[in-house]
Scaffold this active site. Structure first.
Site, mmCIF file in Angstrom:
data_model
loop_
_atom_site.group_PDB
_atom_site.id
_atom_site.type_symbol
_atom_site.label_atom_id
_atom_site.label_comp_id
_atom_site.label_asym_id
_atom_site.label_seq_id
_atom_site.Cartn_x
_atom_site.Cartn_y
_atom_site.Cartn_z
ATOM 1 N N LYS A 1 0.872 -1.180 0.000
ATOM 2 C CA LYS A 1 0.000 0.000 0.000
ATOM 3 C C LYS A 1 0.907 1.228 0.000
ATOM 4 C CE LYS A 1 -4.268 -1.626 2.010
ATOM 5 N NZ LYS A 1 -3.973 -3.034 1.723
ATOM 6 N N ASP B 1 -1.456 -2.201 -4.124
ATOM 7 C CA ASP B 1 -2.889 -2.206 -3.789
ATOM 8 C C ASP B 1 -3.485 -0.854 -4.153
ATOM 9 O OD1 ASP B 1 -2.660 -4.726 -2.658
ATOM 10 O OD2 ASP B 1 -2.706 -4.026 -0.583
ATOM 11 N N ARG C 1 -4.690 -6.184 -11.193
ATOM 12 C CA ARG C 1 -5.540 -7.011 -10.325
ATOM 13 C C ARG C 1 -6.891 -6.289 -10.254
ATOM 14 N NH1 ARG C 1 -4.222 -6.168 -4.462
ATOM 15 N NH2 ARG C 1 -2.719 -7.861 -4.509
ATOM 16 N N LYS D 1 -13.447 -5.311 -6.676
ATOM 17 C CA LYS D 1 -14.658 -4.478 -6.673
ATOM 18 C C LYS D 1 -14.397 -3.143 -5.971
ATOM 19 C CE LYS D 1 -17.927 -8.302 -6.885
ATOM 20 N NZ LYS D 1 -19.119 -8.924 -6.303
HETATM 21 P P1 FAD Z 1 -18.770 -9.706 -2.866
HETATM 22 O O1 FAD Z 1 -19.939 -9.590 -3.771
HETATM 23 O O2 FAD Z 1 -18.586 -8.678 -1.815
HETATM 24 O O3 FAD Z 1 -18.750 -11.118 -2.166
HETATM 25 C C1 FAD Z 1 -19.022 -12.321 -2.860
HETATM 26 C C2 FAD Z 1 -19.027 -13.464 -1.850
HETATM 27 O O4 FAD Z 1 -17.715 -13.629 -1.325
HETATM 28 C C3 FAD Z 1 -19.894 -13.217 -0.629
HETATM 29 O O5 FAD Z 1 -21.207 -13.600 -0.857
HETATM 30 C C4 FAD Z 1 -19.205 -14.085 0.413
HETATM 31 O O6 FAD Z 1 -19.538 -15.440 0.230
HETATM 32 C C5 FAD Z 1 -17.756 -13.950 0.056
HETATM 33 N N1 FAD Z 1 -17.095 -12.847 0.808
HETATM 34 C C6 FAD Z 1 -16.758 -11.631 0.352
HETATM 35 N N2 FAD Z 1 -16.134 -10.905 1.306
HETATM 36 C C7 FAD Z 1 -16.120 -11.683 2.405
HETATM 37 C C8 FAD Z 1 -15.614 -11.496 3.722
HETATM 38 N N3 FAD Z 1 -15.006 -10.370 4.122
HETATM 39 N N4 FAD Z 1 -15.762 -12.524 4.602
HETATM 40 C C9 FAD Z 1 -16.347 -13.668 4.243
HETATM 41 N N5 FAD Z 1 -16.847 -13.906 3.010
HETATM 42 C C10 FAD Z 1 -16.733 -12.935 2.096
HETATM 43 N N6 FAD Z 1 -9.948 -3.778 -2.490
HETATM 44 C C11 FAD Z 1 -9.415 -2.569 -2.756
HETATM 45 O O7 FAD Z 1 -10.113 -1.557 -2.677
HETATM 46 N N7 FAD Z 1 -8.090 -2.450 -3.111
HETATM 47 C C12 FAD Z 1 -7.275 -3.529 -3.253
HETATM 48 O O8 FAD Z 1 -6.105 -3.384 -3.602
HETATM 49 C C13 FAD Z 1 -7.825 -4.814 -2.982
HETATM 50 N N8 FAD Z 1 -7.068 -5.930 -3.098
HETATM 51 C C14 FAD Z 1 -7.665 -7.158 -2.978
HETATM 52 C C15 FAD Z 1 -6.915 -8.309 -3.233
HETATM 53 C C16 FAD Z 1 -7.540 -9.547 -3.234
HETATM 54 C C17 FAD Z 1 -6.724 -10.764 -3.548
HETATM 55 C C18 FAD Z 1 -8.943 -9.642 -2.992
HETATM 56 C C19 FAD Z 1 -9.650 -10.953 -3.057
HETATM 57 C C20 FAD Z 1 -9.662 -8.526 -2.690
HETATM 58 C C21 FAD Z 1 -9.046 -7.279 -2.660
HETATM 59 N N9 FAD Z 1 -9.766 -6.122 -2.360
HETATM 60 C C22 FAD Z 1 -9.201 -4.887 -2.602
HETATM 61 C C23 FAD Z 1 -11.112 -6.216 -1.720
HETATM 62 C C24 FAD Z 1 -12.222 -6.144 -2.743
HETATM 63 O O9 FAD Z 1 -12.315 -4.840 -3.264
HETATM 64 C C25 FAD Z 1 -13.575 -6.535 -2.110
HETATM 65 O O10 FAD Z 1 -13.882 -5.649 -1.074
HETATM 66 C C26 FAD Z 1 -13.623 -7.953 -1.548
HETATM 67 O O11 FAD Z 1 -12.940 -8.836 -2.367
HETATM 68 C C27 FAD Z 1 -15.094 -8.469 -1.409
HETATM 69 O O12 FAD Z 1 -15.712 -8.460 -2.651
HETATM 70 P P2 FAD Z 1 -15.961 -9.753 -3.571
HETATM 71 O O13 FAD Z 1 -15.366 -9.451 -4.904
HETATM 72 O O14 FAD Z 1 -15.481 -10.972 -2.951
HETATM 73 O O15 FAD Z 1 -17.523 -9.757 -3.839
#
Ligand code: FAD
Length: 319
Positions: A96, A130, A181, A184
């Protein structure tokens, strides 16, 4: 509402002092955090590698307020790169920019980033930057483009599908072949700059997936090295099965092999899905955070899924 509240609490010093005092908070947080020490994180990565999963390691910390702290975060990241090389692990680092000085002084941050990227290059490794809240997006992308201007091509960046601007940013990065990468987005952003509705964030994630896959069609699929190391390829970082399915189907329709893209997930979330993707032949990388500054990261994980908060609260009352 709840999400907004938790995200604003993630930045509140008083809430941090309160929450991190409770033992039960660490008990719940440790589901998402590999440990407080580098040794603990390395053990986790060894186990992930043994299960066919790659890793990206994050030394927890953000919004450092002075140059000394930014220097310590930079040194910690250099030490992670050394340890990865020494143990021959399949892992890179995530950084970060606010941890290495972006909110203190941009020139200082650039120097720290250059030290990290240059050291990673000398070890044949890769650095993922990130993406943080929208106030830092321009500065982050400027530094990524600066790295490419200097000839550092072992660095990539995260792009957030909730921002309206992301398609433009993505196209520019893909043109320069900067590995992306796609996520969302984990922060609270106003509707003037980010889609407020989940379905629009999801639809934009799919649109940006198309842009990334088209980039691979045009640039060609990078080769996996003889020892199984994954080159920087588009990474779809989500636990959302519908987004994953969409990407798989689009890649197949474009005639791309499974190794043309990588799925990334967070440590401790959807381990079943991580394994399923590995078994299906896709590269999968796990984001492994460690360190003592786990509070804001933990709060964002609570914000993403209310069930996590109830788990926390029920543990609190069971003490
Ligand atoms: P969602 O629609 O939120 O979730 C889909 C499903 O995933 C949910 O129904 C649930 O089953 C599961 N899930 C999601 N989150 C959780 C949780 N916290 N605990 C348990 N189950 C969960 N965001 C940034 O802003 N900047 C970054 O640099 C960044 N880097 C990331 C790197 C990685 C490898 C990942 C996986 C995520 C990163 N994120 C980052 C976070 C991202 O933006 C989302 O907030 C996060 O991934 C949750 O969204 P989702 O895509 O899983 O979808």
């Amino acid at each position: 509402m709840l999400r907004a509240l938790l995200i604003s609490l993630s930045k509140a010093e008083w809430a941090k002092r309160l929450v991190t005092r409770w033992k039960v908070a660490w008990k719940v947080a440790s589901r998402f955090i590999a440990g407080e020490t580098l040794e603990e994180a390395m053990q986790v990565i060894q186990n992930l590698n043994a299960a066919g999963l790659n890793a990206t390691v994050d030394y927890l910390g953000e919004h450092t307020t002075d140059a000394e702290e930014a220097h310590r975060a930079t040194e910690a990241t250099l030490a992670i790169l050394e340890d990865i090389a020494r143990r021959n692990l399949h892992a890179n680092v995530s950084v970060k920019l606010s941890a290495i000085g972006l909110t203190v002084d941009r020139a200082l941050c650039r120097q720290n980033l250059e030290r990290i990227v240059s050291h990673a290059r000398s070890l044949g490794n890769f650095v993922r930057v990130d993406m943080e809240d929208s106030s830092l997006v321009d500065a982050t992308l400027d530094l990524i483009h600066w790295c490419y201007d200097q000839g550092y091509t072992n660095v990539g960046v995260a792009i957030q599908s909730y921002l309206y601007r992301s398609e433009r940013d993505t196209r520019r990065l893909v043109e320069r072949r900067v590995p992306i990468r796609l996520v969302k987005g984990a922060y609270k952003e106003p509707p003037e700059i980010a889609y407020p509705r989940k379905q629009d964030v999801d639809a934009n994630f799919d649109r940006l997936t198309d842009v990334l896959l088209q980039g691979v069609v045009e640039a060609g699929v990078p080769q996996i090295s003889a020892d199984g190391r994954i080159p920087p390829i588009p990474a779809l970082a989500t636990h959302d099965e519908a987004r994953i399915r969409y990407a798989q189907q689009r890649a197949e329709r474009l005639g791309l092999p499974k190794t043309a893209l990588e799925f990334q997930m967070l440590y401790g979330i959807r381990r079943d899905l991580q394994q399923e993707l590995v078994r299906a032949g896709y590269p999968v990388r796990i984001y492994v955070p460690f360190g003592t500054h786990w509070y804001p990261y933990f709060m964002r994980r609570l914000a993403e899924r209310p069930a996590n908060l109830w788990f926390f609260v029920s543990n609190f009352f069971r003490r």
